[in-house]
Enzyme design. Structure first.
Site, PDB file in Angstrom:
ATOM      1  N   GLU A 119       0.846  -1.204   0.000  1.00 32.98           N
ATOM      2  CA  GLU A 119       0.000   0.000   0.000  1.00 32.98           C
ATOM      3  C   GLU A 119       0.877   1.248   0.000  1.00 32.98           C
ATOM      4  O   GLU A 119       2.024   1.182   0.395  1.00 32.98           O
ATOM      5  CB  GLU A 119      -0.827   0.036   1.298  1.00 32.98           C
ATOM      6  CG  GLU A 119      -1.638  -1.203   1.524  1.00 32.98           C
ATOM      7  CD  GLU A 119      -2.373  -1.175   2.865  1.00 32.98           C
ATOM      8  OE1 GLU A 119      -2.165  -0.227   3.652  1.00 32.98           O
ATOM      9  OE2 GLU A 119      -3.163  -2.102   3.098  1.00 32.98           O
ATOM     10  N   LYS A 121       2.230   4.577   1.649  1.00 33.47           N
ATOM     11  CA  LYS A 121       2.263   5.111   3.012  1.00 33.47           C
ATOM     12  C   LYS A 121       1.940   6.604   2.895  1.00 33.47           C
ATOM     13  O   LYS A 121       2.777   7.408   2.486  1.00 33.47           O
ATOM     14  CB  LYS A 121       3.630   4.896   3.657  1.00 33.47           C
ATOM     15  CG  LYS A 121       3.642   5.334   5.113  1.00 33.47           C
ATOM     16  CD  LYS A 121       4.887   4.831   5.822  1.00 33.47           C
ATOM     17  CE  LYS A 121       4.804   5.043   7.320  1.00 33.47           C
ATOM     18  NZ  LYS A 121       4.700   6.440   7.719  1.00 33.47           N
ATOM     19  N   ASP A 123       1.327  10.334   3.698  1.00 37.35           N
ATOM     20  CA  ASP A 123       1.953  11.257   4.639  1.00 37.35           C
ATOM     21  C   ASP A 123       0.900  12.231   5.138  1.00 37.35           C
ATOM     22  O   ASP A 123       0.807  13.366   4.687  1.00 37.35           O
ATOM     23  CB  ASP A 123       3.096  11.998   3.938  1.00 37.35           C
ATOM     24  CG  ASP A 123       4.007  12.685   4.922  1.00 37.35           C
ATOM     25  OD1 ASP A 123       3.865  12.441   6.141  1.00 37.35           O
ATOM     26  OD2 ASP A 123       4.865  13.466   4.482  1.00 37.35           O
ATOM     27  N   TYR A 231      -7.206   2.210   5.329  1.00 36.43           N
ATOM     28  CA  TYR A 231      -6.291   1.116   5.045  1.00 36.43           C
ATOM     29  C   TYR A 231      -6.325  -0.039   6.042  1.00 36.43           C
ATOM     30  O   TYR A 231      -5.496  -0.931   5.961  1.00 36.43           O
ATOM     31  CB  TYR A 231      -4.858   1.618   4.886  1.00 36.43           C
ATOM     32  CG  TYR A 231      -4.380   2.534   5.998  1.00 36.43           C
ATOM     33  CD1 TYR A 231      -4.203   2.074   7.298  1.00 36.43           C
ATOM     34  CD2 TYR A 231      -4.097   3.869   5.722  1.00 36.43           C
ATOM     35  CE1 TYR A 231      -3.762   2.905   8.306  1.00 36.43           C
ATOM     36  CE2 TYR A 231      -3.651   4.720   6.725  1.00 36.43           C
ATOM     37  CZ  TYR A 231      -3.488   4.229   8.011  1.00 36.43           C
ATOM     38  OH  TYR A 231      -3.061   5.054   9.003  1.00 36.43           O
ATOM     39  N   LYS A 319      10.691   2.883   3.299  1.00 31.06           N
ATOM     40  CA  LYS A 319      10.812   4.338   3.185  1.00 31.06           C
ATOM     41  C   LYS A 319      11.478   4.741   1.880  1.00 31.06           C
ATOM     42  O   LYS A 319      12.461   4.144   1.472  1.00 31.06           O
ATOM     43  CB  LYS A 319      11.668   4.871   4.345  1.00 31.06           C
ATOM     44  CG  LYS A 319      11.059   4.617   5.709  1.00 31.06           C
ATOM     45  CD  LYS A 319       9.853   5.468   5.942  1.00 31.06           C
ATOM     46  CE  LYS A 319      10.236   6.700   6.718  1.00 31.06           C
ATOM     47  NZ  LYS A 319       9.058   7.463   7.149  1.00 31.06           N
ATOM     48  N   CYS A 427      28.069  45.910   2.407  1.00 34.76           N
ATOM     49  CA  CYS A 427      28.340  44.842   1.453  1.00 34.76           C
ATOM     50  C   CYS A 427      29.423  43.919   2.011  1.00 34.76           C
ATOM     51  O   CYS A 427      30.487  44.393   2.420  1.00 34.76           O
ATOM     52  CB  CYS A 427      28.791  45.453   0.134  1.00 34.76           C
ATOM     53  SG  CYS A 427      29.422  44.232  -1.016  1.00 34.76           S
ATOM     54  N   CYS A 430      32.763  44.430  -0.229  1.00 33.41           N
ATOM     55  CA  CYS A 430      33.572  45.643  -0.296  1.00 33.41           C
ATOM     56  C   CYS A 430      33.330  46.597   0.865  1.00 33.41           C
ATOM     57  O   CYS A 430      34.019  47.607   0.983  1.00 33.41           O
ATOM     58  CB  CYS A 430      33.332  46.361  -1.622  1.00 33.41           C
ATOM     59  SG  CYS A 430      31.701  47.105  -1.743  1.00 33.41           S
ATOM     60  N   CYS A 445      24.440  46.574  -3.321  1.00 34.88           N
ATOM     61  CA  CYS A 445      25.683  47.273  -3.027  1.00 34.88           C
ATOM     62  C   CYS A 445      25.867  48.297  -4.131  1.00 34.88           C
ATOM     63  O   CYS A 445      25.886  47.947  -5.305  1.00 34.88           O
ATOM     64  CB  CYS A 445      26.843  46.273  -3.029  1.00 34.88           C
ATOM     65  SG  CYS A 445      28.453  47.077  -3.192  1.00 34.88           S
ATOM     66  N   CYS A 450      32.929  47.199  -6.744  1.00 36.54           N
ATOM     67  CA  CYS A 450      32.885  46.122  -5.759  1.00 36.54           C
ATOM     68  C   CYS A 450      33.428  44.842  -6.400  1.00 36.54           C
ATOM     69  O   CYS A 450      32.955  44.423  -7.457  1.00 36.54           O
ATOM     70  CB  CYS A 450      31.441  45.912  -5.313  1.00 36.54           C
ATOM     71  SG  CYS A 450      31.204  44.425  -4.349  1.00 36.54           S
TER      72      CYS A 450
END
Ligand code: IVH
Length: 720
Positions: A119, A121, A123, A231, A319, A427, A430, A445, A450
């Site tokens: 089946e 699983k 969640d 289920y 899993k 920044c 720089c 900046c 820079c």
């Protein structure tokens, strides 16, 4: 109508409506129109208003509208709700089967065929539904497995939960187990609405399903489009079922929603294959699954295998590789992009998710971080599905975690104690003070020298689709910049072999990663004979002078100007000089270029530094004029066409190929110079303009006959 007649009518209506609800919600096979259903429902409502004693718990009118609760009552499950041990990978699944066989052999049950049911699983959130004499009487969450919370009113709001069993001889008592979940499409819609309403978005469908079921006000739960997959049968009286797959069949017949893709198989090999099949279809489902559950089919064998602690030995969860994990956010760092935009990113405890190890993930911008309330030090949910880039979904604030001293604390407690993150004021590359313009999410900046911006802009310049200079990657750019060899993109064209490799005092001196060979020439002097990598890079730079002007324009990295916009600009302004002469108002007229882009182009081209770079590029022989391709001779030679709307069979690209092959030219905007407008479905303003200017409008068939020319020849070109 007498009271007895009313009672009979109400009972009939209840049955009819419940049967149609089953067809609609469980089987997804409605037999009547919504309007007919609504009429039946209203008739029952009216009857119940007149005779309130006819309002039975299995009446469909009782699904909604129950009054809010003060709190939840605890209910003890008639049979405990167990959990599942995990198998991580196929080896553990095979080992589990081996153990089953050993145990069954020891109990001399190895002659009973060992079949498995596989089946999904789901969640979601485990729930138990108790039916007494066929009527839904109590719905509960799993809680600790022994005692859960009573959430009957909320579960009643789920259309696929039967209010009365569809069997003629219901058992006196039966507990049905299943998983409540929020379909992914509904989750997306719900979150959109929440964000629009200024509410925080739910982290994932599981959390929102759990939150919805634990609402004290059933009217709020009713507004969430929850669903359920059943289920298992828990405790029951008067049911005699031999195995799990018969139990699932019974559930189906009684009106429950049981997944149609559940399979019963003959041994562990087939079970493993079924698990893999579930993993493969995982992305196509409208609900999240985090694994497959393999259950021993026979109840005799299930009882023989028994349970250890809370996990039955007869079932196991296979899993899947997770697409979300929880991991620690160590810090938030900032990247400076080529246009100076500061982009925060997460530095994470490395986590395996969606098949790869992730330790960094973009966090987009300051507002996004604030909206999600992510703080450095949080445990966060990291998501990576398919090939999508990893996302930090949000902090985990429930459950326990370790704090910095290794002490167990509540996650919420830990989260609120952490300082909120703020964008650095300066920044990181720089040190210039950063700015955030009003109405913009981006912080930038402002320093154009820079180093981070320079490196990024050069990386962009050399990249594919721009100047496409092979052999220069990030490392080389950083290296050349650090060596002071390039301060802007134009400096690339000033590079020479000596900058990479040279002879100095009888030795080869080279930049890291570059090298060369020397030898003694005939005159006895040393000479450099080989400098492979440097020569390759220099040849690539040389070749880039030939890139079309549109590539150059894109490579310059003007804000908002991607390759498509660059192409659109070049079509109307086929040289740098024409572009430089144009103002923002002119540029905004270019199809596909709005005022924002036009403004950005004007600003970029008006900047003194950028002008210098452009002039250096010109001097280096880089193309600043669009090369008009040699036109083919054909039936459309000398004609200019504009494409608009969606053509029935040709894509825009195919149509353009056809036209150009016949010698015609495709432009993007309609003017008096346009010869034909080829219009398809949803043609917009271009069609209006063509009509206004009296330009001939044709459809795809018209285009095809034009291309075919008077001889009716389409030439060699085939597009299908
Ligand atoms: S059977 C016998 N079947 O997984 C064990 N559980 O880790 C009882 N779940 O609490 C559970 N899909 O919330 C079973 N097809 C499925 C399931 C499933 C999801 C959840 C359920 C349970 C948890 C156990």
């Amino acid at each position: 109508m007498s009271e007895a007649e009313a009672a009979a009518r109400a009972a009939g209506l209840r049955e009819t409506i419940n049967r149609h609800a089953h067809l609609y919600y469980v089987l997804d096979r409605p037999e009547i129109d919504d309007a007919v259903y609504d009429a039946l429902y209203r008739e029952l409502q009216t009857l119940e208003q007149e005779y309130p004693e006819l309002r039975t718990p299995d009446s469909p009118t009782q699904r909604v509208g129950a009054a809010p609760l003060e709190g939840f009552t605890q209910v003890r499950h008639l049979e405990p709700m167990l959990s599942l041990a995990n198998a991580r990978g196929e080896d553990e699944l095979l080992a589990w089967d081996q153990r089953n066989r050993r145990l069954l052999e020891a109990r001399e049950l190895d002659d009973v065929p060992l079949r498995y049911v596989v089946e999904p699983k789901i969640d979601g959130l485990a729930i138990s539904l108790t039916y007494r004499d066929g009527v839904f009487s109590v719905g509960a969450t799993r809680g600790d497995g022994e005692v859960g919370e009573e959430v009957t009113a909320n579960l009643r709001t789920i259309g696929s939960v039967p209010l009365r069993l569809l069997t003629s001889d219901p058992p006196p008592v039966v507990e049905v187990r299943g998983e409540v979940y929020l379909p992914l499409a509904a989750f997306a819609r719900l979150n959109e609405q929440r964000v629009a309403d200024g509410l925080p978005a739910f982290v994932n469908p599981r959390n929102s399903a759990a939150g919805s079921i634990r609402q004290l006000d059933p009217r709020l739960a009713a507004a969430r489009p929850l669903d359920v997959w059943c289920y298992a049968v828990g405790y029951s009286e008067g049911l005699d079922l031999p195995d799990h797959h018969s139990a699932l069949e019974w559930l189906r017949a009684a009106g429950f929603r049981v997944n149609p893709q559940i399979v019963t198989v003959d041994g562990i090999e087939q079970a493993a294959a079924a698990c893999r099949a579930w993993e493969e279809r995982r992305g196509d489902l409208d609900y999240d699954i985090d694994g497959a559950v393999v259950k021993v089919d026979s109840f005799v064998l299930q009882r023989a295998l028994g349970s250890v602690a809370h996990d039955p030995r007869w079932a196991i969860a296979f899993k899947f590789a997770p697409t979300t994990v929880t991991t620690r956010l160590h810090s938030i760092e900032v990247n400076v992009g080529r246009t100076g935009v500061l982009t925060p990113f997460a530095v994470l405890e490395p986590a395996f998710v969606g098949g790869v190890t992730v330790e960094r993930a973009t966090l987009h911008n300051e507002d996004d971080i604030r909206r999600k309330d992510i703080r450095p030090g949080d445990d966060v949910i990291l998501q990576r599905a398919g090939d999508v880039i990893p996302q930090v979904v949000g902090p985990v604030t429930t459950g326990e975690t370790n704090d910095a001293d290794g002490q167990l604390v509540g996650r919420e407690e830990r989260h609120v104690a952490l300082p909120e993150w703020t964008m650095p004021r300066v920044c990181p590359a720089c040190g210039s003070e950063t700015v955030r313009e009003t109405g913009e999410v981006a912080v930038r900046c402002p320093n154009r020298s820079c180093p981070a911006q320079l490196v990024e802009s050069i990386k962009h310049f050399v990249s594919k689709g721009a100047m496409d200079i092979e052999g220069i990657g990030e490392e080389t750019v950083v290296l050349l910049h650090e060596q002071g060899l390039i301060g802007n993109v134009a400096d690339l064209y000033g590079l020479e072999r000596e900058h990479f490799v040279r002879l100095e005092a009888g030795k080869v001196v080279a930049l890291p990663g570059f090298g060369g060979k020397m030898r003694k020439g005939e005159d006895g002097a040393l000479e450099l004979v080989e400098a492979k990598r440097a020569d390759k890079v220099l040849a690539a730079i040389e070749a880039s002078r030939e890139r079309p002007f549109a590539n150059v324009l894109f490579a310059l990295g003007v804000r908002h100007v991607g390759s498509v916009t660059a192409q659109a600009l070049v079509e109307q302004y086929p040289s740098m000089d024409l572009l430089l002469a144009a103002g923002a108002a002119d540029l905004a007229e270019v199809p596909g270029v709005g005022p924002v882009v036009a403004e950005a182009v004007e600003q970029f081209l008006g900047d003194e530094h950028n002008r210098e770079t452009i002039e250096k590029l010109r001097a280096a022989g880089v193309r600043l004029v669009e090369e008009t391709p040699a036109r083919r001779e054909g039936s459309l030679t000398g004609s200019t066409l504009v494409l608009t709307g969606k053509l029935p069979t040709l894509t825009r690209g195919q149509a353009q190929v056809l036209i150009e092959a016949a010698g015609g030219k495709v432009t993007s905007s309609v003017s008096r110079a346009t010869d034909y407008v080829v219009a398809g479905e949803d043609a917009g303003s271009k069609l209006d303009k063509a009509n206004a200017l009296g330009v001939t409008v044709i459809d795809e068939a018209g285009l095809r006959s034009l291309v075919a020319g008077p001889e009716g020849q389409e030439g060699q070109l085939r597009l299908t």
